[in-house]
Write an enzyme that holds these catalytic residues in place. Structure first.
Site, PDB file in Angstrom:
ATOM      1  N   ARG A 159       0.931  -1.120  -0.207  1.00  0.00           N
ATOM      2  CA  ARG A 159      -0.120  -0.040   0.048  1.00  0.00           C
ATOM      3  C   ARG A 159       0.751   1.126   0.032  1.00  0.00           C
ATOM      4  NH1 ARG A 159      -2.925  -3.460   3.443  1.00  0.00           N
ATOM      5  NH2 ARG A 159      -5.083  -4.111   2.498  1.00  0.00           N
TER       6      ARG A 159
ATOM      7  N   LYS B 295       2.697  11.515 -10.481  1.00  0.00           N
ATOM      8  CA  LYS B 295       1.833  10.736 -11.467  1.00  0.00           C
ATOM      9  C   LYS B 295       2.553   9.748 -11.665  1.00  0.00           C
ATOM     10  CE  LYS B 295      -1.389  14.284 -13.344  1.00  0.00           C
ATOM     11  NZ  LYS B 295      -1.677  14.792 -14.841  1.00  0.00           N
TER      12      LYS B 295
ATOM     13  N   GLU C 147       7.881  19.397 -24.042  1.00  0.00           N
ATOM     14  CA  GLU C 147       7.323  19.558 -22.786  1.00  0.00           C
ATOM     15  C   GLU C 147       8.056  20.944 -22.253  1.00  0.00           C
ATOM     16  OE1 GLU C 147       4.996  18.413 -21.194  1.00  0.00           O
ATOM     17  OE2 GLU C 147       4.829  16.076 -21.977  1.00  0.00           O
TER      18      GLU C 147
ATOM     19  N   LYS D 273       6.760  23.376 -12.807  1.00  0.00           N
ATOM     20  CA  LYS D 273       5.933  22.108 -12.437  1.00  0.00           C
ATOM     21  C   LYS D 273       6.066  21.945 -10.765  1.00  0.00           C
ATOM     22  CE  LYS D 273       4.378  17.952 -13.430  1.00  0.00           C
ATOM     23  NZ  LYS D 273       5.007  16.807 -14.006  1.00  0.00           N
TER      24      LYS D 273
ATOM     25  N   GLU E 276      -4.519  17.345  -9.180  1.00  0.00           N
ATOM     26  CA  GLU E 276      -4.912  17.898 -10.543  1.00  0.00           C
ATOM     27  C   GLU E 276      -6.694  18.149 -10.309  1.00  0.00           C
ATOM     28  OE1 GLU E 276      -5.382  15.836 -14.604  1.00  0.00           O
ATOM     29  OE2 GLU E 276      -3.308  16.074 -14.035  1.00  0.00           O
TER      30      GLU E 276
ATOM     31  N   ARG F  70      -3.413  22.353 -11.966  1.00  0.00           N
ATOM     32  CA  ARG F  70      -2.464  21.226 -12.541  1.00  0.00           C
ATOM     33  C   ARG F  70      -3.029  20.749 -13.714  1.00  0.00           C
ATOM     34  NH1 ARG F  70       0.368  16.248  -9.436  1.00  0.00           N
ATOM     35  NH2 ARG F  70       1.521  15.730 -11.023  1.00  0.00           N
TER      36      ARG F  70
ATOM     37  N   ASN G 196      -1.621  19.649 -18.774  1.00  0.00           N
ATOM     38  CA  ASN G 196      -1.946  18.638 -19.920  1.00  0.00           C
ATOM     39  C   ASN G 196      -2.349  19.601 -21.265  1.00  0.00           C
ATOM     40  OD1 ASN G 196      -2.212  16.039 -18.593  1.00  0.00           O
ATOM     41  ND2 ASN G 196      -3.270  17.092 -17.162  1.00  0.00           N
TER      42      ASN G 196
ATOM     43  N   HIS H  23      -2.189  17.428 -24.322  1.00  0.00           N
ATOM     44  CA  HIS H  23      -2.199  16.168 -23.984  1.00  0.00           C
ATOM     45  C   HIS H  23      -3.406  15.230 -24.469  1.00  0.00           C
ATOM     46  CE1 HIS H  23       1.391  17.439 -22.106  1.00  0.00           C
ATOM     47  NE2 HIS H  23       1.748  16.272 -21.488  1.00  0.00           N
TER      48      HIS H  23
ATOM     49  N   HIS I 246      -2.433  12.113 -26.180  1.00  0.00           N
ATOM     50  CA  HIS I 246      -2.804  10.847 -25.779  1.00  0.00           C
ATOM     51  C   HIS I 246      -3.412   9.872 -26.708  1.00  0.00           C
ATOM     52  CE1 HIS I 246      -1.985  11.658 -21.267  1.00  0.00           C
ATOM     53  NE2 HIS I 246      -0.758  11.655 -21.910  1.00  0.00           N
TER      54      HIS I 246
ATOM     55  N   HIS J 296       6.082  10.304 -26.940  1.00  0.00           N
ATOM     56  CA  HIS J 296       5.138  11.079 -26.272  1.00  0.00           C
ATOM     57  C   HIS J 296       5.419  12.483 -26.458  1.00  0.00           C
ATOM     58  CE1 HIS J 296       2.594  12.283 -22.882  1.00  0.00           C
ATOM     59  NE2 HIS J 296       3.754  13.066 -22.493  1.00  0.00           N
TER      60      HIS J 296
END
Length: 370
Positions: free
Chosen positions: A131, A153, A195, A237, A247, A251, A255, A258, A262, A275
């Site tokens: 966990r 992330k 990026e 960042k 997010e 935040r 993206n 993105h 994606h 990417h």
């Protein structure tokens, strides 16, 4: 120039930034020679068991240096195949099996040595083991250094879409050794620059202008320009993550490009389009959509395209792209709410915004024209 610390280890000169999250705050170290500077990064490892996860490209170059830095600890390594197609639940299970073989306890640490795929995958395994155990990011690609290694992330891909399984799990630290970029292939390096451009595009017009002035130096990997670009990207960042860790608001602006990107990665097949290449195209599509909706001036779209092209990044959809299929895949994006698209668009350079409920009828012409 270097200083010495205990056990004869050398302490390199490095710039330190911090991600401020209360008791879970952590440092980002940026500099040359940091892999050998175990006197610095070992300080964040709290237990005896350490698993280093890397890939077949990075491990022959840097794994031994990291393992030497773990002398005296109960450590092991796992080397996985390279490529986005291996950021999967099956590979995550291999990391968990390696932790079991190591008899790792709850004070164990997973070290992610590689690019964004390894960072996301190893970080997710660390989030799952018992966990949640510690992990340390040692990113070796520009894209991972300026983006995925910072912010917690983690996750893996499914055939249905990118990063659909994951967790927020902050690292104990981020070690950015800029010397590792010397072995980065040109295409991978350019992918990371996308990026970097994003940070200027979404919230820092002055940084965008700096990138325009220094595009040639960055393309040539000049150390001074590269170090400044990495530091400014990480600073941006880190600030956003500190204000919105999970997010829930600001935040999401990170993206920009993105949702399109994606979808394009999934459509093309993981690994066919890098990417950063997909994000570069996605940023142009987001800018063009913003322009079509009357939210942003065309001159800013053209400035973005010009900067990306100066860095030798793609700005149009690959041949054979299917607008309808891309639009379908965009609906799998994690930012969407109640079955409606929620896109990151902009008002122009340095002014990104979250725009809910964008109609399919507005997106289709942009995809078809691209």
């Amino acid at each position: 120039m270097a200083a010495r610390t205990g056990a004869g280890r050398r302490m390199s000169l490095a710039r330190q930034l911090d991600v401020v999250l209360g008791p879970r705050s952590y440092p980002i170290w940026i500099g040359q020679g940091l892999l050998a500077d175990s006197g610095r990064w070992r300080s964040v490892i709290r237990g005896r068991h350490v698993l280093v996860v890397s890939n077949e490209t990075v491990a022959p170059l840097y794994l031994d240096a990291v393992l030497r830095g773990l002398d005296g600890l109960h450590s092991a390594s796992l080397v996985l195949p390279d490529g986005e197609q291996h950021k999967s639940l099956a590979r995550c299970a291999e990391v968990l099996d390696a932790l079991a073989a190591l008899k790792a306890n709850r004070d164990a640490c997973v070290i992610a040595l590689g690019g964004g795929v390894i960072g996301d995958l190893a970080g997710f395994a660390a989030a799952c083991w018992m966990r949640g155990v510690d992990f340390l990011q040692i990113p070796t690609t520009l894209l991972a250094q300026v983006d995925s290694s910072v912010g917690g992330k983690t996750g893996v891909n499914l055939p249905a879409g990118k990063n659909l399984v994951g967790a927020f799990h902050q690292p104990r630290g981020v070690v950015i050794d800029t010397d590792t970029l010397a072995t980065l292939p040109p295409r991978e390096y350019r992918s990371g620059l996308a990026e970097v451009v994003k940070y200027g595009a979404i919230g820092d017009a002055e940084f965008f202008a700096w990138l325009q002035r220094n595009a040639a130096a960055l393309a040539a990997r000049e150390p001074a320009a590269l170090g400044e670009a990495i530091a400014r990207s990480c600073l941006h960042k880190a600030g956003v993550v500190a204000r919105d860790e999970r997010e829930e608001g600001e935040r999401a602006l990170l993206n920009f490009g993105h949702t399109f990107g994606h979808a394009l990665e999934t459509f093309s097949g993981y690994g066919q389009l890098l990417h950063g290449e997909a994000v570069a195209i996605g940023m142009v599509l987001a800018a063009q959509l913003s322009q079509q909706l009357g939210r942003a001036p065309s001159r800013d779209t053209q400035a973005l395209i010009a900067l990306l092209q100066a860095l030798d990044l793609p700005t149009a959809l690959p041949a054979g792209s299917d607008a309808e299929e891309l639009l379908r895949l965009m609906y799998l994006d994690k930012k969407n709410l109640s079955g409606h698209l929620r896109l990151i668009l902009w008002r122009g350079i340095g002014a990104a915004e979250i725009v809910p409920g964008v109609a399919d009828a507005a997106i289709r012409p942009v995809l078809r024209a691209a």
